[in-house]
Write an enzyme that holds these catalytic residues in place. Structure first.
Site, PDB file in Angstrom:
ATOM      1  N   LYS A   1       0.865  -1.184   0.000  1.00 38.70           N
ATOM      2  CA  LYS A   1       0.000   0.000   0.000  1.00 38.70           C
ATOM      3  C   LYS A   1       0.896   1.226   0.000  1.00 38.70           C
ATOM      4  O   LYS A   1       1.921   1.244   0.705  1.00 38.70           O
ATOM      5  CB  LYS A   1      -0.880  -0.049   1.252  1.00 38.70           C
ATOM      6  CG  LYS A   1      -1.926   1.053   1.351  1.00 38.70           C
ATOM      7  CD  LYS A   1      -2.763   0.860   2.618  1.00 38.70           C
ATOM      8  CE  LYS A   1      -3.876   1.883   2.769  1.00 38.70           C
ATOM      9  NZ  LYS A   1      -4.686   1.645   3.989  1.00 38.70           N
TER      10      LYS A   1
ATOM     11  N   SER B   1      -9.530   1.738   3.073  1.00 41.48           N
ATOM     12  CA  SER B   1      -8.680   2.493   2.178  1.00 41.48           C
ATOM     13  C   SER B   1      -7.653   1.640   1.419  1.00 41.48           C
ATOM     14  O   SER B   1      -7.080   2.106   0.432  1.00 41.48           O
ATOM     15  CB  SER B   1      -7.937   3.565   2.962  1.00 41.48           C
ATOM     16  OG  SER B   1      -7.123   2.981   3.953  1.00 41.48           O
TER      17      SER B   1
ATOM     18  N   SER C   1      -9.573  -0.639   7.318  1.00 44.76           N
ATOM     19  CA  SER C   1      -9.039  -0.470   5.960  1.00 44.76           C
ATOM     20  C   SER C   1      -8.343  -1.679   5.356  1.00 44.76           C
ATOM     21  O   SER C   1      -8.044  -1.659   4.162  1.00 44.76           O
ATOM     22  CB  SER C   1      -8.089   0.714   5.916  1.00 44.76           C
ATOM     23  OG  SER C   1      -8.817   1.892   5.749  1.00 44.76           O
TER      24      SER C   1
HETATM   25  N1  GLN Z   1     -12.708   3.936   6.567  1.00 40.27           N
HETATM   26  C1  GLN Z   1     -12.180   4.366   7.826  1.00 40.27           C
HETATM   27  C2  GLN Z   1     -11.821   5.832   7.749  1.00 40.27           C
HETATM   28  O1  GLN Z   1     -12.177   6.411   6.783  1.00 40.27           O
HETATM   29  C3  GLN Z   1     -10.998   3.545   8.195  1.00 40.27           C
HETATM   30  C4  GLN Z   1      -9.773   3.935   7.473  1.00 40.27           C
HETATM   31  C5  GLN Z   1      -8.603   3.066   7.812  1.00 40.27           C
HETATM   32  O2  GLN Z   1      -8.734   2.041   8.457  1.00 40.27           O
HETATM   33  N2  GLN Z   1      -7.446   3.543   7.428  1.00 40.27           N
HETATM   34  O3  GLN Z   1     -11.241   6.398   8.613  1.00 40.27           O
END
Ligand code: GLN
Length: 480
Positions: free
Chosen positions: A76, A151, A175
């Site tokens: 990532k 994400s 994420s």
């Molecule tokens: N979707 C969640 C957020 O927008 C989690 C993001 C993540 O785990 N990096 O914060």
């Protein structure tokens, strides 16, 4: 192309397969699928070929010590690596090159893995769809009109479509697990502190954790095996011993108790509810006992998460000032330069979060928001501790829904946030959790989640393999 990374690495170790051919096969697949999927922000094909040739030239005695010999892995793009750029999906880091590499990636590479590229993500890992990337969205390989989740959407899509054998993601509130569920792959969020965060671009430091996305539960265990363990460069790294996780894989679940969380069964889409029933039945048939358990403070999880995560983000992102890293927009005067750089470099979602986080920390509001969120966090951790008095692991859906259409939730941030309903609690409590595919409905994957007490990843692998073997294997998507 070989499917399990254990078999793939064994082939390269013995010399039966050349690492060079493995890399070629994945790069070919990547070139064929990227036009549709856009999982990658940077492809490191030349570097990967060089590394593969190096591995192929090693004497057998050295190659045989590499547990991940020749396995092509994607990172990532918020995990720093010395080849290629690290953008974190943001304009503010466009063309940024890291002078050092993340511990987790170095450990994989030292074990013989080959880093083949950097994958797309929501800017600074803030999002649930990969649509908040400054470099355009990733498309779900099962249906390119739909999001891969986020994400870590690029990592999940790459593994699903076969343009990486495995990938690393980061999980602050879901994420790794949410995109794993949306793309039909396995996603593991380890115990907080299990894998070093050194070299992970910080979002919310008390919640962030690096973990693997893979096609099989066993692959996730193999990657964790290599990455886990104390790192003096991360102050929150745990010094806990690292057990042999592959040993947990075939143990079965006879007479162990799985807890089904009542609060996580509300408001599920029908395919997800069916997958949950199926998973429960599989575990029963494998000899496990099923208990109904409660996490009474679950409903406060999302609001507490969005206060905490944004507060930490507002502080972590203060470093992008146009002086130290990446983008600089010239203006008259230092403050104007900060202003213009941040206004131009950060996307709308990141700006929203910095503002909300700054507000929650400001004098006069701190008690009402941040301190309150900290109390909720404690209560949620206590809820989990109570549930684990009744059960070895918890079984929940990963998300309430299946992958949604691109654009569908962009105008409504709260609906976007709702896909993390069942994942954020785990981060607030620092626990390990695994999302694994539970079949497809209507051509789209569904995921279920297993949650274990801190440091008990072994139980996730133990229960995970039983579920994986009973759910019909997916026929992988080929969108081209
Ligand atoms: N979707 C969640 C957020 O927008 C989690 C993001 C993540 O785990 N990096 O914060």
């Amino acid at each position: 192309m070989q499917d399990s990374i254990g078999a793939m690495a064994a082939g390269v170790r013995s010399g039966r397969t050349r690492a060079r051919d493995v890399v070629d096969a994945y790069v070919d697949r990547l070139v064929r699928t990227e036009g549709t999927v856009h999982a990658y922000l940077a492809v490191l094909a030349d570097e990967a070929h060089r590394r593969a040739e190096q591995i192929d030239r090693l004497p057998l005695s050295e190659r045989s010590r590499l547990p991940l010999a020749g396995v092509p892995i994607a990172l990532k793009d918020n995990i720093v690596w010395t080849d290629g750029p690290t953008t974190a999906g943001s304009r503010i880091l466009e063309n940024f090159r890291s002078p050092y590499a993340a511990t987790a990636a170095v450990r994989l590479s030292d074990a013989g893995a080959i880093i083949i590229g950097k994958t797309n993500l929501d800017e600074f890992a803030m999002g649930s769809s990969t649509e908040h990337s400054a470099y355009g969205p990733t498309h779900n390989p099962w249906d390119p009109k739909r999001v891969p989740g986020g994400s870590s959407g690029g990592s999940a899509a790459a593994v699903a479509v076969g343009s990486a054998a495995a990938a690393l993601g980061s999980d602050t509130g879901g994420s790794i697990r949410q995109p794993a569920a949306y793309c039909g792959v396995v996603g593991l969020k380890p115990t907080y502190g299990r894998v070093s965060r050194y070299g992970l671009v910080a979002f919310a430091s008390s919640l962030d954790q690096i973990g693997p996305l893979t096609r099989h539960v066993e692959d996730a265990a193999r990657l964790l095996q290599v990455m886990a363990g104390y790192d003096a460069r991360d102050l929150t790294s745990l010094a806990a011993p690292v057990p042999d996780w592959t040993a947990a894989l075939g143990q079965g679940v006879k007479s162990l108790t799985v807890g089904v969380v009542e609060e996580y069964l509300e408001g599920l889409d029908a395919p997800v509810a069916q997958a949950m029933e199926r998973a429960e039945r599989i575990l029963r048939e494998a000899g496990a006992k099923v208990a109904r358990v409660h996490l009474p403070n679950s409903r406060y999880g999302l609001p507490a998460y969005y206060v905490m995560a944004n507060a930490e983000a507002s502080s972590n992102l203060a470093r992008y000032d146009g002086v130290r890293y990446g983008l600089r927009v010239a203006a008259d005067g230092l403050y104007q330069q900060y202003d213009e750089t941040r206004r131009t470099g950060f996307g709308a979602e990141v700006q929203r979060r910095i503002m909300l986080g700054t507000f929650a920390l400001s004098a006069g509001y701190f008690d009402a928001y941040y301190r309150q969120a900290a109390r909720v966090r404690r209560a949620i951790a206590d809820d989990f501790a109570g549930a684990f008095e009744q059960a070895s692991v918890l079984l929940t859906p990963t998300t309430p829904d299946q992958p949604f259409r691109l654009g569908e939730r962009l105008a409504d941030p709260w609906r976007m946030y709702l896909s993390d309903l069942f994942t954020v609690g785990v981060n607030l409590a620092g626990l390990p959790a695994l999302s694994l595919p539970a079949g497809t409905v209507g051509g789209l994957p569904v995921g279920v989640q297993l949650i274990a007490p801190a440091l008990q990843e072994a139980r996730l692998f133990q229960f995970g393999t039983v579920l994986e073997q009973a759910f019909a294997p997916l026929s992988w998507p080929d969108p081209v």
